[in-house]
Design a protein around this motif. Structure first.
Motif, short mmCIF file in Angstrom:
data_model
loop_
_atom_site.label_atom_id
_atom_site.label_comp_id
_atom_site.label_asym_id
_atom_site.label_seq_id
_atom_site.Cartn_x
_atom_site.Cartn_y
_atom_site.Cartn_z
N VAL A 19 0.83 -1.20 0.00
CA VAL A 19 0.00 0.00 0.00
C VAL A 19 0.87 1.25 0.00
N GLY A 20 0.29 2.35 -0.47
CA GLY A 20 1.00 3.63 -0.48
C GLY A 20 2.14 3.67 -1.47
N ARG A 21 1.99 3.01 -2.63
CA ARG A 21 3.06 2.97 -3.63
C ARG A 21 2.60 3.58 -4.95
N LYS A 29 -1.89 7.07 -2.28
CA LYS A 29 -2.40 8.19 -1.49
C LYS A 29 -2.85 7.77 -0.10
N THR A 30 -4.13 7.47 0.11
CA THR A 30 -4.61 7.16 1.47
C THR A 30 -4.38 5.69 1.83
N ALA A 31 -3.86 4.92 0.92
CA ALA A 31 -3.48 3.52 1.16
C ALA A 31 -4.64 2.66 1.67
N GLY A 32 -5.82 2.88 1.11
CA GLY A 32 -6.97 2.05 1.45
C GLY A 32 -7.60 2.36 2.79
N ARG A 33 -7.19 3.50 3.41
CA ARG A 33 -7.72 3.83 4.73
C ARG A 33 -8.85 4.86 4.67
N GLY A 34 -9.18 5.33 3.51
CA GLY A 34 -10.23 6.35 3.40
C GLY A 34 -9.69 7.70 3.81
N HIS A 35 -10.58 8.69 4.02
CA HIS A 35 -10.15 10.04 4.37
C HIS A 35 -10.39 10.33 5.85
N LYS A 36 -9.39 10.85 6.51
CA LYS A 36 -9.46 11.33 7.90
C LYS A 36 -10.10 10.34 8.88
#
Length: 146
Positions: A19-21, A29-36
C-alpha cells in the motif's frame, strides 16, 4: 518429482499487499484507509466493543447469574454405581481408580438413584439424606471425614 520442481499448490501463496506505492497500484495516497478519522491514523484503533463513546452493549445489559469456580471439583455417584463397584471400603482414591469420578474431583457425594443391596463403608465421601438411609439399610456405614 525432483526437489527443484516442488512448488506450492496454485492459489496457496499470494503477493503481499503493497500500500501507499502510487496511483497505479490502486492503493496509493490514502493507502486504502479512506479520508481522515481515527481509523486512518497510525495507531488509531480502539478496543473491541467500543461504540464511539456511547455506552457499549456489554455495559447496557444487566449482570445476571453466577458460576462457581469450585463447581468443577465436585462430583456425584449413584447407589447403582456403588452396587457395581466390587470394593467394600469406598473412598475418593477407589472411585478415581474405577473411573467413576474425574481425576480433578475433590468432593464426592452419593445420590439416591438406583438400589444398593450390599454393605459398603464410605470414608471421606458425603451422601444425601435419602442415600444415607439406603446405605445404612443395606448394612453399610458412612465415616465422613471430609
Amino acid at each position: 518429482m525432483q526437489l527443484n520442481t516442488i512448488k506450492p499448490a496454485s492459489g496457496a501463496k499470494h503477493a503481499k499487499r503493497r500500500v501507499g506505492r502510487g496511483i497505479g497500484s490502486g492503493l496509493g495516497k490514502t493507502a486504502g484507509r479512506g479520508h481522515k478519522g481515527q481509523k486512518s491514523r497510525a495507531g488509531g484503533f480502539h478496543k473491541v466493543g467500543f461504540e464511539g463513546g456511547q455506552m457499549p452493549l456489554q455495559r447496557r445489559l444487566p449482570k445476571r447469574g453466577f458460576k462457581s469456580a469450585s463447581l468443577k471439583f465436585n462430583a456425584e455417584i449413584t447407589l447403582a454405581a456403588l452396587q457395581k463397584l466390587e470394593a467394600t471400603e469406598v473412598n475418593l482414591v477407589v472411585l478415581k481408580a474405577a473411573g467413576l469420578v474425574p481425576e480433578i474431583a475433590r468432593n464426592v457425594k452419593v445420590i439416591k438413584s438406583g438400589e444398593l443391596t450390599r454393605a459398603v463403608t464410605l470414608s471421606g465421601i458425603g451422601a444425601t439424606a435419602g442415600a444415607k438411609v439406603a446405605i445404612e439399610a443395606a448394612g453399610g456405614s458412612l465415616a465422613s471425614n471430609a
